[in-house]
Design a protein around this motif. Structure first.
Motif, short mmCIF file in Angstrom:
data_model
loop_
_atom_site.label_atom_id
_atom_site.label_comp_id
_atom_site.label_asym_id
_atom_site.label_seq_id
_atom_site.Cartn_x
_atom_site.Cartn_y
_atom_site.Cartn_z
N VAL A 35 0.85 -1.17 -0.06
CA VAL A 35 -0.14 -0.10 0.01
C VAL A 35 0.77 1.28 0.19
N ALA A 36 0.69 2.21 -0.90
CA ALA A 36 1.51 3.32 -1.17
C ALA A 36 0.86 4.20 -0.04
N LEU A 37 1.82 5.19 0.68
CA LEU A 37 1.24 6.18 1.51
C LEU A 37 1.65 7.49 1.02
N ASP A 38 1.16 8.51 1.49
CA ASP A 38 1.35 10.07 1.27
C ASP A 38 2.77 10.09 1.86
N ASP A 39 3.66 10.69 1.02
CA ASP A 39 4.96 11.01 1.82
C ASP A 39 5.75 9.87 2.69
N GLN A 40 5.53 8.76 2.69
CA GLN A 40 6.02 7.65 3.40
C GLN A 40 6.35 6.70 2.46
N ALA A 41 7.33 5.70 3.02
CA ALA A 41 7.63 4.45 2.47
C ALA A 41 6.21 3.46 2.31
N PRO A 42 6.01 2.71 1.28
CA PRO A 42 4.96 1.99 1.32
C PRO A 42 5.02 1.01 2.45
N VAL A 43 3.71 0.68 2.94
CA VAL A 43 3.81 -0.42 3.65
C VAL A 43 3.10 -1.79 3.34
N ILE A 44 3.22 -2.94 3.95
CA ILE A 44 2.57 -4.02 3.55
C ILE A 44 1.32 -4.39 4.51
N ALA A 45 0.34 -4.73 4.06
CA ALA A 45 -0.88 -4.89 4.83
C ALA A 45 -1.16 -6.45 4.60
N LYS A 46 -1.26 -7.39 5.55
CA LYS A 46 -1.58 -8.54 5.55
C LYS A 46 -3.13 -8.79 6.22
N PHE A 103 -10.69 -4.15 10.97
CA PHE A 103 -11.62 -3.18 10.21
C PHE A 103 -12.64 -4.03 9.60
N LEU A 104 -13.98 -3.57 10.03
CA LEU A 104 -15.12 -4.09 9.24
C LEU A 104 -14.97 -5.60 9.49
N GLY A 105 -14.61 -6.03 10.80
CA GLY A 105 -14.40 -7.54 10.83
C GLY A 105 -13.28 -8.31 10.27
N TYR A 106 -12.49 -7.76 9.51
CA TYR A 106 -11.28 -8.35 8.97
C TYR A 106 -9.96 -7.94 9.66
N ARG A 107 -9.29 -9.01 10.04
CA ARG A 107 -8.27 -8.65 11.02
C ARG A 107 -6.97 -8.64 10.25
N PHE A 108 -5.97 -7.83 10.62
CA PHE A 108 -5.12 -7.45 9.61
C PHE A 108 -3.70 -7.06 10.47
N ALA A 109 -2.46 -6.90 9.85
CA ALA A 109 -1.29 -6.24 10.44
C ALA A 109 -0.48 -5.69 9.49
N LEU A 110 0.19 -4.71 9.65
CA LEU A 110 0.91 -3.88 8.84
C LEU A 110 2.48 -4.15 9.14
N PHE A 111 3.17 -4.16 8.23
CA PHE A 111 4.68 -4.43 8.13
C PHE A 111 5.26 -3.42 7.10
N ALA A 112 6.81 -3.20 7.59
CA ALA A 112 7.33 -2.63 6.75
C ALA A 112 7.74 -3.25 5.49
N ARG A 113 7.88 -2.60 4.42
CA ARG A 113 8.40 -3.44 3.28
C ARG A 113 9.81 -3.75 3.43
N GLN A 114 10.01 -5.18 2.77
CA GLN A 114 11.58 -5.65 3.05
C GLN A 114 11.69 -5.93 1.55
N SER A 115 12.66 -5.25 1.03
CA SER A 115 13.28 -5.83 -0.42
C SER A 115 14.27 -7.02 -0.12
N GLY A 116 14.78 -7.51 -1.33
CA GLY A 116 15.76 -8.46 -1.38
C GLY A 116 15.66 -9.43 -2.48
N ARG A 117 16.80 -10.44 -2.71
CA ARG A 117 16.71 -11.44 -3.59
C ARG A 117 16.59 -12.82 -3.12
N ALA A 118 16.40 -13.69 -3.69
CA ALA A 118 16.63 -15.21 -3.30
C ALA A 118 18.14 -15.39 -3.02
N PRO A 119 18.16 -16.09 -1.72
CA PRO A 119 19.87 -16.40 -1.51
C PRO A 119 20.33 -17.46 -2.49
N GLU A 120 21.75 -17.56 -2.85
CA GLU A 120 22.24 -18.35 -3.43
C GLU A 120 22.58 -19.94 -2.92
#
Length: 335
Positions: free
Chosen positions: A46-57, A101-118
């Protein structure tokens, strides 16, 4: 209008609801929303105004209880306190990590980038081993109270019984599946008997390479472990065997490299090696039932069109026959 009751599915989880839910946390969205690759839950960037995006699960309704979700959040916070690279749920103004929110349970997380390990690199595997050892050292401090263990009942007997009580397996394959799945469970039981009394600890639970993100540069270079949603009690080898692939010789080499780092922080019980193929077998049994139980979810019928076909069940029968044989082979190392 969404009813103020606990929903039974994701049917009412519209993009507008997702944005409104994040807005309700005091994080104001700019309208951009990206659905991420997740089936058990619904996960969005989820993109935010003037902040880094967050991940909503948004958690699958009826799956985990609130206490079960919260103790997973607490475990991850314990790991953060030990400077282990994991991604915790963000806290709200009152310290809450599980939101509604309206019965749905959720949590927010900072977006974490990265690649698959070798996975072919010994130094990478040793690095992974060090952090998994640190995770297990924290996980061994106390048990979960609200989450079940990974064992022959929860991942084998119960899923098999559910599947046999519902009309998924084609009638002409039902007897073969009944027979081979029972043989598989008997093989799992023999593996557990050989292993003996193995300690159960809090685990990541689903520690495959898709849940490890690797950063190459900066202060946070190295592995980052994400998505503890399947965290349960279980033997430590559960978080190691899914990192192994290839021939028996290749898996022996990979496990050696992992344990070089792992045992710097947590003792490995060699008897757990009897459980590698048993745990793989349980995962296969559990996976088929997991798909079947969610088959009314449109996301599953779209993403897994090959499920519940004649070919699918034929392949599962052959797969379990192979596992029956593998479980009677010697462990990767002499124990």
């Amino acid at each position: 209008m969404n009813e103020q009751i606990l929903p039974e599915s994701f049917a009412g989880l519209s993009p507008e609801l997702v944005l409104d839910a994040v807005d309700s946390c005091g994080m104001y969205c700019d309208g951009r929303l990206l659905a991420l690759n997740s089936y058990e839950n619904r996960v969005y960037q989820v993109a935010l105004d003037d902040q880094a995006p967050v991940i909503a699960k948004f958690y699958r309704p009826q799956r985990w209880s609130d206490p079960a979700i919260l103790e997973e959040h607490q475990f991850v916070q314990e790991l953060v306190a030990q400077e282990i690279p994991v991604v915790p749920a963000l806290e709200g103004a009152n310290g809450e990590t599980l939101r509604q929110f309206l019965g749905y349970r959720f949590a927010l997380f900072a977006r974490q980038s990265g690649r698959a390990p070798e996975i072919g690199d010994a130094a990478t595997l040793e690095w992974l081993g060090r952090f998994i050892g640190r995770i297990h050292a924290v996980g061994a401090i106390k048990p979960y109270q609200h989450r079940p263990a990974i064992d022959i009942n929860t991942f084998g007997v119960e899923p098999r019984n559910w599947l046999l009580q519902h009309d998924f397996i084609p009638p002409d394959l039902l007897q073969a599946y009944q027979s081979v799945s029972q043989q598989a469970l008997d093989g799992v039981a023999r593996c557990y008997d050989r292993a003996g009394d193995v300690a159960l600890i809090r685990l990541h639970g689903d520690c495959h390479m898709g849940n490890v993100l690797w950063l190459d540069t900066g202060d946070q270079a190295g592995p980052h472990f994400v998505d503890f949603d399947d965290s349960r009690m279980g033997p430590g080898i559960q978080d190691l065997w899914m990192l192994l692939s290839g021939s028996r010789q290749e898996m022996q080499s990979q496990l050696t490299d992992i344990l070089v780092g792992y045992e710097d922080f947590f003792e490995f019980e060699p008897r757990q090696l009897y459980l590698v193929e048993a745990l793989r077998t349980l995962r296969l049994l559990h996976y088929s039932t997991w798909l079947a139980q969610r088959w009314t979810d449109p996301a599953f019928t779209t993403a897994f069109p090959w499920f519940n076909t004649q070919r699918y069940w034929q392949d599962r029968i052959l797969e379990l026959r192979e596992q029956v044989a593998l479980m009677d082979e010697p462990p990767l190392w002499p124990v």
